[in-house]
Design a protein around this motif. Structure first.
Motif, PDB file in Angstrom:
ATOM      1  N   UNK A 131       0.854  -1.198   0.000  1.00 25.89           N
ATOM      2  CA  UNK A 131       0.000   0.000   0.000  1.00 25.89           C
ATOM      3  C   UNK A 131       0.890   1.248   0.000  1.00 25.89           C
ATOM      4  N   UNK A 132       0.511   2.229  -0.787  1.00 26.06           N
ATOM      5  CA  UNK A 132       1.316   3.455  -0.868  1.00 26.06           C
ATOM      6  C   UNK A 132       0.982   4.354   0.309  1.00 26.06           C
ATOM      7  N   UNK A 133       2.011   4.787   1.006  1.00 27.17           N
ATOM      8  CA  UNK A 133       1.857   5.723   2.116  1.00 27.17           C
ATOM      9  C   UNK A 133       2.874   6.833   1.959  1.00 27.17           C
ATOM     10  N   UNK A 134       2.386   8.020   1.711  1.00 23.64           N
ATOM     11  CA  UNK A 134       3.290   9.165   1.586  1.00 23.64           C
ATOM     12  C   UNK A 134       3.813   9.529   2.970  1.00 23.64           C
ATOM     13  N   UNK A 135       5.111   9.591   3.082  1.00 21.19           N
ATOM     14  CA  UNK A 135       5.727   9.937   4.364  1.00 21.19           C
ATOM     15  C   UNK A 135       5.643   8.807   5.366  1.00 21.19           C
ATOM     16  N   UNK A 136       5.496   7.587   4.904  1.00 20.99           N
ATOM     17  CA  UNK A 136       5.427   6.426   5.811  1.00 20.99           C
ATOM     18  C   UNK A 136       6.787   6.110   6.375  1.00 20.99           C
ATOM     19  N   UNK A 154      10.755   5.480   6.637  1.00 22.53           N
ATOM     20  CA  UNK A 154      11.831   6.221   5.963  1.00 22.53           C
ATOM     21  C   UNK A 154      12.407   5.506   4.742  1.00 22.53           C
ATOM     22  N   UNK A 155      12.381   4.197   4.743  1.00 24.86           N
ATOM     23  CA  UNK A 155      12.958   3.489   3.601  1.00 24.86           C
ATOM     24  C   UNK A 155      11.903   3.087   2.571  1.00 24.86           C
ATOM     25  N   UNK A 156      10.697   3.640   2.673  1.00 23.10           N
ATOM     26  CA  UNK A 156       9.645   3.286   1.703  1.00 23.10           C
ATOM     27  C   UNK A 156      10.016   3.729   0.296  1.00 23.10           C
ATOM     28  N   UNK A 157      10.585   4.925   0.157  1.00 22.44           N
ATOM     29  CA  UNK A 157      10.988   5.378  -1.183  1.00 22.44           C
ATOM     30  C   UNK A 157      12.112   4.510  -1.736  1.00 22.44           C
ATOM     31  N   UNK A 158      12.973   3.997  -0.852  1.00 24.42           N
ATOM     32  CA  UNK A 158      14.022   3.074  -1.306  1.00 24.42           C
ATOM     33  C   UNK A 158      13.416   1.756  -1.773  1.00 24.42           C
ATOM     34  N   UNK A 159      12.348   1.308  -1.105  1.00 22.52           N
ATOM     35  CA  UNK A 159      11.671   0.080  -1.516  1.00 22.52           C
ATOM     36  C   UNK A 159      11.058   0.236  -2.903  1.00 22.52           C
ATOM     37  N   UNK A 160      10.669   1.450  -3.247  1.00 24.26           N
ATOM     38  CA  UNK A 160      10.081   1.702  -4.570  1.00 24.26           C
ATOM     39  C   UNK A 160      11.140   1.840  -5.646  1.00 24.26           C
ATOM     40  N   UNK A 161      12.382   1.948  -5.277  1.00 21.22           N
ATOM     41  CA  UNK A 161      13.433   2.034  -6.271  1.00 21.22           C
ATOM     42  C   UNK A 161      14.067   3.392  -6.374  1.00 21.22           C
ATOM     43  N   UNK A 162      14.150   4.096  -5.295  1.00 14.94           N
ATOM     44  CA  UNK A 162      14.890   5.343  -5.312  1.00 14.94           C
ATOM     45  C   UNK A 162      14.042   6.589  -5.352  1.00 14.94           C
ATOM     46  N   UNK A 168      -2.631   8.154  -1.840  1.00 18.25           N
ATOM     47  CA  UNK A 168      -2.541   7.566  -0.507  1.00 18.25           C
ATOM     48  C   UNK A 168      -3.431   6.331  -0.404  1.00 18.25           C
ATOM     49  N   UNK A 169      -2.847   5.222   0.056  1.00 19.13           N
ATOM     50  CA  UNK A 169      -3.586   3.981   0.240  1.00 19.13           C
ATOM     51  C   UNK A 169      -3.709   3.115  -1.007  1.00 19.13           C
ATOM     52  N   UNK A 170      -3.271   3.623  -2.137  1.00 14.54           N
ATOM     53  CA  UNK A 170      -3.342   2.857  -3.382  1.00 14.54           C
ATOM     54  C   UNK A 170      -2.401   1.669  -3.297  1.00 14.54           C
ATOM     55  N   UNK A 171      -2.867   0.519  -3.787  1.00 14.25           N
ATOM     56  CA  UNK A 171      -2.030  -0.676  -3.771  1.00 14.25           C
ATOM     57  C   UNK A 171      -1.123  -0.656  -4.999  1.00 14.25           C
ATOM     58  N   UNK A 172       0.176  -0.719  -4.766  1.00 12.42           N
ATOM     59  CA  UNK A 172       1.130  -0.719  -5.868  1.00 12.42           C
ATOM     60  C   UNK A 172       1.874  -2.042  -5.851  1.00 12.42           C
TER      61      UNK A 172
END
Length: 98
Positions: free
Chosen positions: A59-64, A66-74, A88-92
């Motif tokens: 699930x997408x969480x903006x500002x969740x 700290x390493x969430x953006x790294x999990x998405x690939x940078x 927000x909350x969208x399943x990716x």
């Protein structure tokens, strides 16, 4: 005025005519193939079991975390297919390989 018919002019005319015919036939073939593919039950895309095996849902969480953006690939905060921003909350879905 009547132009003199030479072998060159005859071959040039024949070449142009054959090119025109091949272009027309190519267009007809492309339209027929498009129509066939649109009307057929042609299986497109990846089978669901393979998709589940080689990707993970998040699930997408903006500002969740700290390493969430790294999990998405940078830090890519948009879809790489449609270039739409995630909401927000969208399943990716992310490929397991990276």
């Amino acid at each position: 005025l009547e132009a003199e018919q030479t072998i060159f002019t005859h071959q040039l005319w024949r070449h142009c005519l054959l090119n025109f015919v091949s272009i027309v036939l190519h267009r007809i073939l492309c339209v027929l193939m498009f129509y066939y593919l649109m009307q057929s039950d042609f299986k497109r895309g990846i089978p669901p079991d393979v998709l589940e095996k080689y990707s993970k849902r998040m699930p997408f969480r903006r500002g969740g975390s700290p390493n969430f953006s790294e999990q998405l690939g940078g830090g890519d905060m948009e879809c790489s297919i449609c270039f739409g921003a995630y909401t927000e909350g969208e399943e990716i879905r992310k490929l397991i390989c990276g």
